[in-house]
Design an enzyme around this catalytic site. Structure first.
Site, PDB file in Angstrom:
ATOM      1  N   GLY A  22      -0.875   0.964  -4.963  1.00 32.60           N
ATOM      2  CA  GLY A  22      -2.096   0.226  -4.666  1.00 32.60           C
ATOM      3  C   GLY A  22      -3.247   0.735  -5.493  1.00 32.60           C
TER       4      GLY A  22
ATOM      5  CB  CYS B  16      14.159  -7.195   4.109  1.00 30.34           C
ATOM      6  SG  CYS B  16      13.354  -8.817   3.910  1.00 30.34           S
TER       7      CYS B  16
ATOM      8  CB  CYS C 177       7.107 -10.986   0.442  1.00 32.56           C
ATOM      9  SG  CYS C 177       7.203  -9.482   1.421  1.00 32.56           S
TER      10      CYS C 177
ATOM     11  CE1 TYR D 234       6.301  -4.187 -10.653  1.00 27.52           C
ATOM     12  CE2 TYR D 234       5.603  -4.516  -8.386  1.00 27.52           C
ATOM     13  CZ  TYR D 234       5.302  -4.406  -9.725  1.00 27.52           C
ATOM     14  OH  TYR D 234       4.005  -4.503 -10.142  1.00 27.52           O
TER      15      TYR D 234
ATOM     16  CB  CYS E  75      -0.834   0.046   1.285  1.00 23.56           C
ATOM     17  SG  CYS E  75      -1.763  -1.423   1.586  1.00 23.56           S
TER      18      CYS E  75
ATOM     19  CG  ASP F  23       9.999  -5.627 -12.231  1.00 26.55           C
ATOM     20  OD1 ASP F  23       9.568  -6.528 -11.508  1.00 26.55           O
ATOM     21  OD2 ASP F  23       9.303  -5.062 -13.094  1.00 26.55           O
TER      22      ASP F  23
ATOM     23  CG  ASN G  55       3.203  -0.031   2.783  1.00 31.74           C
ATOM     24  OD1 ASN G  55       4.229   0.474   2.375  1.00 31.74           O
ATOM     25  ND2 ASN G  55       2.812  -1.215   2.368  1.00 31.74           N
ATOM     26  N   GLY G  56       2.260  -2.535   5.008  1.00 33.19           N
ATOM     27  CA  GLY G  56       3.118  -3.590   5.549  1.00 33.19           C
ATOM     28  C   GLY G  56       2.320  -4.838   5.810  1.00 33.19           C
TER      29      GLY G  56
HETATM   30  P1  AMP Z   1       4.647 -12.844 -13.358  1.00 34.63           P
HETATM   31  O1  AMP Z   1       6.011 -13.419 -13.561  1.00 34.63           O
HETATM   32  O2  AMP Z   1       3.765 -13.003 -14.541  1.00 34.63           O
HETATM   33  O3  AMP Z   1       3.992 -13.429 -12.147  1.00 34.63           O
HETATM   34  O4  AMP Z   1       4.738 -11.300 -13.094  1.00 34.63           O
HETATM   35  C1  AMP Z   1       5.939 -10.616 -13.077  1.00 34.63           C
HETATM   36  C2  AMP Z   1       5.672  -9.148 -13.072  1.00 34.63           C
HETATM   37  O5  AMP Z   1       4.841  -8.786 -11.961  1.00 34.63           O
HETATM   38  C3  AMP Z   1       6.965  -8.363 -12.869  1.00 34.63           C
HETATM   39  O6  AMP Z   1       7.524  -8.029 -14.090  1.00 34.63           O
HETATM   40  C4  AMP Z   1       6.528  -7.155 -12.100  1.00 34.63           C
HETATM   41  O7  AMP Z   1       6.193  -6.119 -13.003  1.00 34.63           O
HETATM   42  C5  AMP Z   1       5.311  -7.592 -11.348  1.00 34.63           C
HETATM   43  N1  AMP Z   1       5.626  -7.901  -9.926  1.00 34.63           N
HETATM   44  C6  AMP Z   1       6.714  -8.453  -9.430  1.00 34.63           C
HETATM   45  N2  AMP Z   1       6.624  -8.600  -8.095  1.00 34.63           N
HETATM   46  C7  AMP Z   1       5.441  -8.132  -7.743  1.00 34.63           C
HETATM   47  C8  AMP Z   1       4.772  -7.994  -6.492  1.00 34.63           C
HETATM   48  N3  AMP Z   1       5.301  -8.397  -5.342  1.00 34.63           N
HETATM   49  N4  AMP Z   1       3.571  -7.447  -6.498  1.00 34.63           N
HETATM   50  C9  AMP Z   1       3.032  -7.048  -7.634  1.00 34.63           C
HETATM   51  N5  AMP Z   1       3.601  -7.136  -8.837  1.00 34.63           N
HETATM   52  C10 AMP Z   1       4.797  -7.686  -8.909  1.00 34.63           C
END
Ligand code: AMP
Length: 482
Positions: A46, A456, A405, A265, A18, A369, A121-122
């Protein structure tokens, strides 16, 4: 007294990736508009729901609803919330599963010692345990949200403590996990960060020292015209009232374990967290990648948005030209937001299209990312190949995502993580890339070199800053502590 309105019609699980906002102005002002503007700037943190609570001379009014900031709020609802001296706000990330109306924040509670609004947020790792202990004492919860548990922990202490900040200070011995908190009482704005400082939170000041603003990311300070003062220390409680600003540091002392994925990210590139520009951190990640995984190619492209800066870094270091190879439809939110896999696949295609003139007949390096489940990247590669690319080389500005996480991101289950099930070579085959290279675990924290805190990186290393449950527990409400 307090009054509010929600756009409610559902019930389900909790996840707290968030953005938070808090403001205290010396005189009555349009704190609602400040909140609205700041939440807009934090929208990337969010998109599921949002809310604003405003304190007008001790009366807390609020509005919360499902959707983006500009869907939930309009001129009428902003006018209804009116002016005040204090306000807090929240944007909330989606959860897997059903709608989560009851988990919208800020939570507003009426207590014998006065009303209180709270957002965070957390994620608390002992949320379920605490919740059960309160339920056994007769408490009734309206949500599956950790914020309600924190609210109970604080109000429980209010019966024995002289002030709300003292109550929070005591409650912080009970609540465990990640939390960047904003709390509003009739007369005070209180902000706090967990002793590990896992989620970001910073403080700014309005022009002419008209008031203070607390936000998850500094980009939201810029949006409201506030000047960055400093990051809230891990464990610090800051109290702002008509007596001025003061700080409680009983829980401070830990260097901190900021989530490194904030740089990779979550955060916006124009934010500066713990002294490090997110944009520069991503550039550095791209430079490391170029050094670790060189490949002969014609062009480097980035997956918008978070892959762009790292692609620039890769290009800078490798000398291979950068170009815009993927165009993002700016009217679609993050695809991760779509809980069901099928919807996610079609959304990627709506969201991204390849620039034929850039990739046709070329050996293309694509920087993103991360790969979580692997769905997005597989589709992206397909799109780029369909546009005529000769080779597609994938480089990721994070190490393999192998662990859940526990601290507030939507990664709750090891079984979904492709890097946990397959080797990099198997993943390369599955997503259909010509080559695949991840940032090394040795370099991941170095992307934020110069930060005033520790990190972390548990999602990559499996080492967390505190003891964590073996798996993320789910309760009878499909409670998902993600
Ligand atoms: P996928 O491999 O299809 O599950 O999604 C990967 C993409 O989701 C990445 O390229 C990021 O843009 C996004 N992403 C990565 N980690 C998260 C996260 N913790 N929460 C939301 N989106 C994420």
């Amino acid at each position: 007294m307090f009054g509010g309105f929600d756009d409610f019609d559902g019930f389900d699980s909790v996840s707290e990736e968030c953005g938070v906002f808090g403001i205290y102005t010396k005189e009555n002002s349009d704190v609602t508009r400040y909140a609205y503007t700041a939440l807009y700037a934090l929208q990337h943190r969010g998109q599921e729901s949002c809310g604003i609570a405003v304190n007008d001379r001790g009366i807390i009014n609020y509005k919360r609803g499902m959707g983006l900031v500009n869907e939930v709020f309009n001129k009428d609802s902003l006018d209804k919330l009116n002016h005040g001296k204090i306000a807090i706000g929240h944007v909330r990330y989606t959860t897997t599963g059903l709608n989560s109306h009851h988990n919208t924040l800020p939570i507003v509670v009426k207590h014998i010692k006065g009303p209180m609004a709270l957002a965070y947020n957390g994620n608390l790792i002992n949320s379920q345990e605490l919740r059960e202990s309160y339920e056994n004492k007769g408490a009734i919860f309206h949500s599956t949200n950790g914020a309600e548990v924190i609210a109970y922990a604080v109000t429980e202490q209010r019966l024995v403590c002289g002030s709300i900040e003292e109550s929070l200070e005591k409650a912080m011995y009970k609540i465990k996990g990640a939390y960047s908190l904003v709390i509003m009482s009739p007369k005070k704005l209180i902000i706090a960060r967990d002793p590990n400082g896992i989620r970001p939170l910073c403080l700014g000041i309005l022009p002419d020292e008209a008031g203070y603003v607390a936000v998850s990311e500094s980009c939201a300070l810029n949006a409201v015209g506030a000047k960055f003062l400093r990051d809230v220390l891990p464990g610090e409680i800051i109290v702002i009232s008509d007596k001025g600003i003061s700080s409680i540091k009983t829980h401070c002392g830990n260097k901190g374990s900021l989530c490194v994925f904030e740089y990779i990210y979550f955060a916006r590139p124009d934010s500066v967290i713990e002294g490090v520009s997110v944009h520069e951190a991503r550039i550095r990640a791209g430079e490391f990648l170029a050094k670790e995984h060189p490949v002969v190619a014609d062009v480097v492209i980035g997956v918008p948005d978070s892959g762009i800066d790292a692609a620039l870094g890769y290009s800078k270091r490798s000398g291979i030209p950068y170009d815009i190879g993927l165009v993002k439809n700016r009217y679609v939110g993050r695809t991760f937001i779509q809980p069901a896999q099928e919807t996610r696949e079609s959304t990627v295609k709506i969201k991204l299209s390849a620039m034929g003139s850039v990739v046709r007949g070329k050996r293309v390096i694509v920087i993103d990312d991360s790969i979580v489940r692997g769905t997005t990247m597989k589709i992206i590669i397909k799109i780029i190949r369909e546009a005529g690319a000769k080779e597609v080389h994938i480089r990721l500005s994070s190490p393999p995502f192998k662990n859940p996480c526990f601290f507030g991101t939507d990664i709750d289950n090891r079984d979904f993580l492709i890097a946990n099930q397959k080797t990099p070579e198997e993943i390369r085959g599955e997503i259909g890339a010509d080559s695949l290279g991840y940032l090394s675990i040795e370099n991941v924290e170095k992307v934020a070199a110069g930060a005033k805190c520790g990190f972390c990186s548990g999602c990559f290393s499996g080492r967390y800053p505190m003891e964590v449950p073996s798996e993320i527990p789910k309760d009878k409400f499909d409670l998902k502590l993600s």
